[in-house]
Write a protein that holds these residues in place. Structure first.
Motif, PDB file in Angstrom:
ATOM      1  N   ASN B 176       0.809  -1.216   0.000  1.00  0.00           N
ATOM      2  CA  ASN B 176       0.000   0.000   0.000  1.00  0.00           C
ATOM      3  C   ASN B 176       0.846   1.272   0.000  1.00  0.00           C
ATOM      4  N   GLU B 177       2.067   1.184   0.537  1.00  0.00           N
ATOM      5  CA  GLU B 177       2.895   2.388   0.638  1.00  0.00           C
ATOM      6  C   GLU B 177       3.578   2.758  -0.678  1.00  0.00           C
ATOM      7  N   VAL B 178       3.458   1.900  -1.705  1.00  0.00           N
ATOM      8  CA  VAL B 178       4.072   2.198  -3.010  1.00  0.00           C
ATOM      9  C   VAL B 178       3.008   2.815  -3.909  1.00  0.00           C
ATOM     10  N   ASP B 179       3.200   4.052  -4.380  1.00  0.00           N
ATOM     11  CA  ASP B 179       2.182   4.607  -5.271  1.00  0.00           C
ATOM     12  C   ASP B 179       2.576   4.471  -6.735  1.00  0.00           C
ATOM     13  N   ILE B 180       1.616   4.642  -7.619  1.00  0.00           N
ATOM     14  CA  ILE B 180       1.847   4.303  -9.022  1.00  0.00           C
ATOM     15  C   ILE B 180       2.849   5.269  -9.665  1.00  0.00           C
ATOM     16  N   GLU B 181       2.900   6.527  -9.196  1.00  0.00           N
ATOM     17  CA  GLU B 181       3.867   7.460  -9.802  1.00  0.00           C
ATOM     18  C   GLU B 181       5.316   7.082  -9.469  1.00  0.00           C
ATOM     19  N   THR B 182       5.520   6.497  -8.270  1.00  0.00           N
ATOM     20  CA  THR B 182       6.858   5.967  -7.947  1.00  0.00           C
ATOM     21  C   THR B 182       7.225   4.881  -8.955  1.00  0.00           C
TER      22      THR B 182
END
Lengths: 213, 213
Positions: B176-182
């Motif tokens: 959950n802590e990884v977002d798609i822009e990363t």
């Protein structure tokens, strides 16, 4: 080793064989801590005390099964081939074949655990923390020997190679018809592409492209 | 469209909203065909008749949610940027962002389905069969325009890029802590590495390396 440690290590060895026996006959979803504890003649509390969680117990099991593979990887990094392409391929094919010797559904669970930990920046000792460190050490050695240019980026290289290996291992764990040697040869093709680069031209003089063997 | 087709298409639209409502409140593991049929006011038999299986119903749901993303990908392939690096990055970031707009646990299930189908050589229409074809078309166009050398291998390129995207999407779905822009920016780093190649030297004259922008 004192008597206490001897007992602990004997019990942990029993846990490892209980898991192996269980997985030989049952799907991984059915594996329960109380079943493994009973089969290993210890209490569930002791089992949690040793491993912390079912997930970490399975990691310990894989680590135990992959000891030879880890040793081979360490030896390779100590004394890598001169070509960068061969060095990365040999290191990663050791890991692919190590996973390939495990139970297929277990491989899928392990890759999920490793992906979560990699994304969180918390490696799992013995797996990608080692593999990542090893890829970095390898890249540094290849830069020092002049095989790779000093501009080669250790972290990007480790990230790309880890991504490809995860995908190859997921395919292996999800498809019974895919064998590990197929995945090893695909790894070779991928590393060759990455080594050469998309923009590599056949007419580029070899002396400008490192030791492209 | 006849009355029969109109009815069918209205019912299928209800199925799509039932799934969306369900996933907004419940884990994907709890999604059952009879629940979705009841919520959509159709029989379970009709639901199976429409989609064949729960898996293919979920594929249809993702395809429905990603329609705009597919259209954007088609437009990009019609009229790609001149730089190979930009072309691959733009195409794949469209797909990453398309998946990024879906429910996270659904992304994990979809990637598993796509990986199995890719390994079996049976693409899933609208997903990697399209993405793979698009990567091949893109590579051919880039070769024709002289941006990539004629030696560039369409299948290896598609395979490596698919592997990296699978891994980036698995990280996204599992953490959950990884977002798609990363993940989009990691994709950019990976493509840059693959574009340039490990053996690329900073002192290589640019005219020997294609249009390295």
């Amino acid at each position: 080793m004192g008597l206490r440690e001897e007992n602990k290590s004997r019990r942990m060895a029993r846990v490892m064989s209980s898991i192996r026996l269980f997985l030989a006959r049952n799907p991984i979803e059915d594996l329960m801590m109380d079943g493994i504890a009973a089969a290993s003649r210890i209490s569930v509390g002791t089992l949690y005390n040793y491993y912390g969680s079912k997930e970490m117990m399975l990691v310990a099991y894989c680590r135990d099964r992959m000891q030879e593979c880890f040793a081979a990887a360490r030896r390779l990094v100590e004394n890598p081939p001169e070509s960068a392409e061969a060095a990365y391929f040999e290191l990663l094919s050791i890991y692919l074949r190590g996973f390939g010797a495990l139970e297929r559904p277990l491989v899928g669970s392990m890759i999920r655990i490793l992906i979560v930990n990699q994304a969180r920046g918390t490696g799992v000792a013995g797996f990608q923390r080692n593999a990542f460190d090893q890829l970095r050490v390898l890249t540094r050695k290849l830069k020092d020997s002049g095989t790779l240019p000093t501009s080669a980026r250790e972290d990007s290289i480790a990230f790309v190679l880890f991504g490809i290996c995860s995908d190859l291992l997921f395919q292996f764990s999800l498809c019974n018809e895919v064998d590990i040697e197929t995945q090893v040869s695909r790894l070779g093709q991928c590393i060759n592409l990455i080594y050469t680069g998309l923009a590599a031209r056949e007419d580029t003089p070899p002396n400008l492209r490192g030791t492209n063997t």
